[in-house]
Design a protein around this motif. Structure first.
Motif, PDB file in Angstrom:
ATOM      1  N   GLY A   1       7.554  33.467 -34.444  1.00  0.00           N
ATOM      2  CA  GLY A   1       6.707  32.813 -33.959  1.00  0.00           C
ATOM      3  C   GLY A   1       7.070  33.154 -32.357  1.00  0.00           C
ATOM      4  O   GLY A   1       5.985  32.104 -31.487  1.00  0.00           O
TER       5      GLY A   1
ATOM      6  N   LEU B   1       8.955  38.399 -32.866  1.00  0.00           N
ATOM      7  CA  LEU B   1       7.693  38.046 -33.251  1.00  0.00           C
ATOM      8  C   LEU B   1       7.033  37.084 -35.016  1.00  0.00           C
ATOM      9  O   LEU B   1       6.339  36.613 -34.768  1.00  0.00           O
ATOM     10  CB  LEU B   1       6.997  39.552 -33.098  1.00  0.00           C
TER      11      LEU B   1
ATOM     12  N   ALA C   1       2.035  32.300 -33.308  1.00  0.00           N
ATOM     13  CA  ALA C   1       2.119  32.265 -34.900  1.00  0.00           C
ATOM     14  C   ALA C   1       0.927  33.910 -35.187  1.00  0.00           C
ATOM     15  O   ALA C   1       0.265  33.750 -34.341  1.00  0.00           O
ATOM     16  CB  ALA C   1       1.400  31.651 -35.985  1.00  0.00           C
ATOM     17  N   ILE C   2       1.545  34.305 -35.559  1.00  0.00           N
ATOM     18  CA  ILE C   2       0.613  35.878 -35.624  1.00  0.00           C
ATOM     19  C   ILE C   2      -0.561  35.588 -36.174  1.00  0.00           C
ATOM     20  O   ILE C   2      -0.524  35.249 -38.010  1.00  0.00           O
ATOM     21  CB  ILE C   2       1.973  37.265 -36.571  1.00  0.00           C
ATOM     22  N   THR C   3      -1.707  36.155 -35.883  1.00  0.00           N
ATOM     23  CA  THR C   3      -2.683  35.946 -36.085  1.00  0.00           C
ATOM     24  C   THR C   3      -3.432  37.613 -36.793  1.00  0.00           C
ATOM     25  O   THR C   3      -4.400  37.526 -36.992  1.00  0.00           O
ATOM     26  CB  THR C   3      -3.788  35.727 -35.352  1.00  0.00           C
TER      27      THR C   3
ATOM     28  N   GLN D   1      -0.645  38.383 -27.318  1.00  0.00           N
ATOM     29  CA  GLN D   1      -0.757  39.415 -27.611  1.00  0.00           C
ATOM     30  C   GLN D   1       0.619  40.307 -27.121  1.00  0.00           C
ATOM     31  O   GLN D   1       1.099  39.616 -25.882  1.00  0.00           O
ATOM     32  CB  GLN D   1      -1.595  40.630 -27.421  1.00  0.00           C
TER      33      GLN D   1
ATOM     34  N   ALA E   1       0.868  43.262 -31.949  1.00  0.00           N
ATOM     35  CA  ALA E   1       0.613  42.293 -32.289  1.00  0.00           C
ATOM     36  C   ALA E   1      -0.505  41.597 -32.006  1.00  0.00           C
ATOM     37  O   ALA E   1      -0.188  40.987 -30.544  1.00  0.00           O
ATOM     38  CB  ALA E   1       2.284  41.742 -32.900  1.00  0.00           C
ATOM     39  N   TYR E   2      -1.368  39.632 -32.533  1.00  0.00           N
ATOM     40  CA  TYR E   2      -2.100  39.330 -31.649  1.00  0.00           C
ATOM     41  C   TYR E   2      -0.984  37.755 -32.319  1.00  0.00           C
ATOM     42  O   TYR E   2      -1.088  37.591 -33.236  1.00  0.00           O
ATOM     43  CB  TYR E   2      -3.340  38.823 -32.415  1.00  0.00           C
ATOM     44  N   GLY E   3      -1.548  36.867 -31.698  1.00  0.00           N
ATOM     45  CA  GLY E   3      -0.647  35.462 -31.469  1.00  0.00           C
ATOM     46  C   GLY E   3      -1.583  34.457 -31.558  1.00  0.00           C
ATOM     47  O   GLY E   3      -2.612  34.699 -30.193  1.00  0.00           O
ATOM     48  N   THR E   4      -1.381  33.303 -31.508  1.00  0.00           N
ATOM     49  CA  THR E   4      -1.912  32.139 -31.285  1.00  0.00           C
ATOM     50  C   THR E   4      -2.053  32.146 -29.944  1.00  0.00           C
ATOM     51  O   THR E   4      -2.913  31.493 -28.861  1.00  0.00           O
ATOM     52  CB  THR E   4      -1.376  30.615 -31.502  1.00  0.00           C
TER      53      THR E   4
ATOM     54  N   ARG F   1      -5.696  36.098 -41.849  1.00  0.00           N
ATOM     55  CA  ARG F   1      -5.332  37.226 -40.408  1.00  0.00           C
ATOM     56  C   ARG F   1      -6.251  38.806 -41.503  1.00  0.00           C
ATOM     57  O   ARG F   1      -6.182  38.629 -42.812  1.00  0.00           O
ATOM     58  CB  ARG F   1      -3.907  36.728 -40.689  1.00  0.00           C
TER      59      ARG F   1
END
Length: 335
Positions: free
Chosen positions: A185, A182, A190-192, A274, A268-271, A250
């Motif tokens: 990436g 995570l 990428a983690i948001t 999730q 975790a939330y990413g581009t 973020r």
């Protein structure tokens, strides 16, 4: 071989320390085989001390632990926090069964070991206890919380720089299985943002999140890294909600649980999507990083990140005092 045995026992007698016949058999006739790999523990008031000893000293121990063995321990440790102090007698007996010598001082411990695990549950004692370790030039892992205040945290890292001895601190939660993918990436881009939850038991001698909520805060920093600008906290008797806003927009949210069944986890939330944080895998993943650090002197968690993480928790307490108002981490770090 017999000469080595006599020398070893004579040395213990001179220090006023004894080992049972079972302990000697488990430790071996001579401790010379452990040179460079001899681990000392400060603080037998936490289950971590016993778990680490069992892992390192077990017959056929995991090869990733690189032959490190716990050979000595100073049991104190918390003396005024009853929930911790009452564990000491039982944990002393447990580690003795793994060949661990019990010393009557940190000074005596340092004469017997190459590296140190500072495990004392009471973070208020960490600065005092780590200073002789630094002065002796021995690498040391400091279990959570690194200290019971931001001021002591800064002082610990200042002393580490002064004596040129590397150190780091971390919760084992930082090494949940899927966190590396995570953070890199690879999993969801990428983690948001991150939501994390953990028990948040309170202990009157420590700022609120320092005692147990730190595990969940470590999850936030494992994925978001440094750069948090400000912290807001909503406090309830059974729940805490702490919101950190990073400089790039973020958001990291920690839910501390004091009511109902606890647990560890998050999202975790990413581009690119999730993903739920994986299952907690116990202490071994952390121990792998600790022995790698002992070998190389390279820290897996930087002093800057740990210092900011502590500032995050201290800011959460200040926000609680201000009725949930935003508190600047940068301002705290300047003090």
């Amino acid at each position: 071989m017999e000469v080595n045995r006599r020398r070893f026992l004579k040395g213990l007698t001179a220090m006023g320390i004894g080992l049972s016949a079972v302990s000697i058999a488990k430790l071996g006739v001579s401790r010379e085989a452990f040179q460079g790999k001899r681990v000392g523990i400060i603080g037998l008031d936490t289950s971590h001390s016993v778990a680490f000893t069992k892992a390192m000293n077990a017959p056929g121990a995991d090869t990733k632990l690189k032959g490190y063995k716990v050979v000595a321990a100073y049991p104190y440790g918390s003396k005024t926090i009853e929930s911790s102090a009452k564990r000491i007698p039982g944990y002393v007996e447990e580690v003795k069964n793994f060949g661990v010598m019990i010393t009557d001082s940190i000074t005596a411990l340092l004469e017997q070991v190459d590296v140190v695990l500072l495990e004392t549950n009471d973070g208020r004692l960490h600065l005092e206890q780590v200073l002789p370790v630094f002065k002796a030039g021995k690498r040391v892992f400091i279990d959570k919380p690194i200290a019971a205040s931001l001021a002591d945290t800064k002082a610990i890292f200042a002393a580490a720089r002064q004596y040129n001895v590397p150190t780091f601190s971390s919760s084992s939660l930082r090494y949940i299985e899927n966190i590396p993918n995570l953070a890199s990436g690879k999993a969801i881009g990428a983690i948001t943002g991150v939501d994390a939850f953990a028990p948040a038991t309170l202990e009157s001698t420590h700022p609120d999140l320092f005692w147990y909520g730190i595990h969940g805060v470590e999850l936030l920093y494992a994925l978001l890294g440094t750069g948090c600008n400000e912290v807001r906290r909503v406090y309830g008797e059974g729940t805490d909600i702490v919101v950190g806003t990073w400089s790039d927009g973020r958001v990291g949210i920690f839910r501390g649980i004091r009511q109902g069944k606890g647990g560890f986890g998050g999202m975790a939330y990413g581009t690119d999507g999730q993903q739920a944080l994986g299952t907690y895998g116990g202490y071994l993943p952390l121990l792998y990083r600790v022995v790698e650090f002992f070998d190389t002197g390279s820290v897996p968690v930087s002093p800057e990140e740990t210092t900011e993480l502590v500032a995050f928790m201290e800011a959460a307490d200040e926000s609680k005092r201000r009725g949930g108002a935003a508190v600047s981490i940068k301002e705290l770090l300047k003090v």
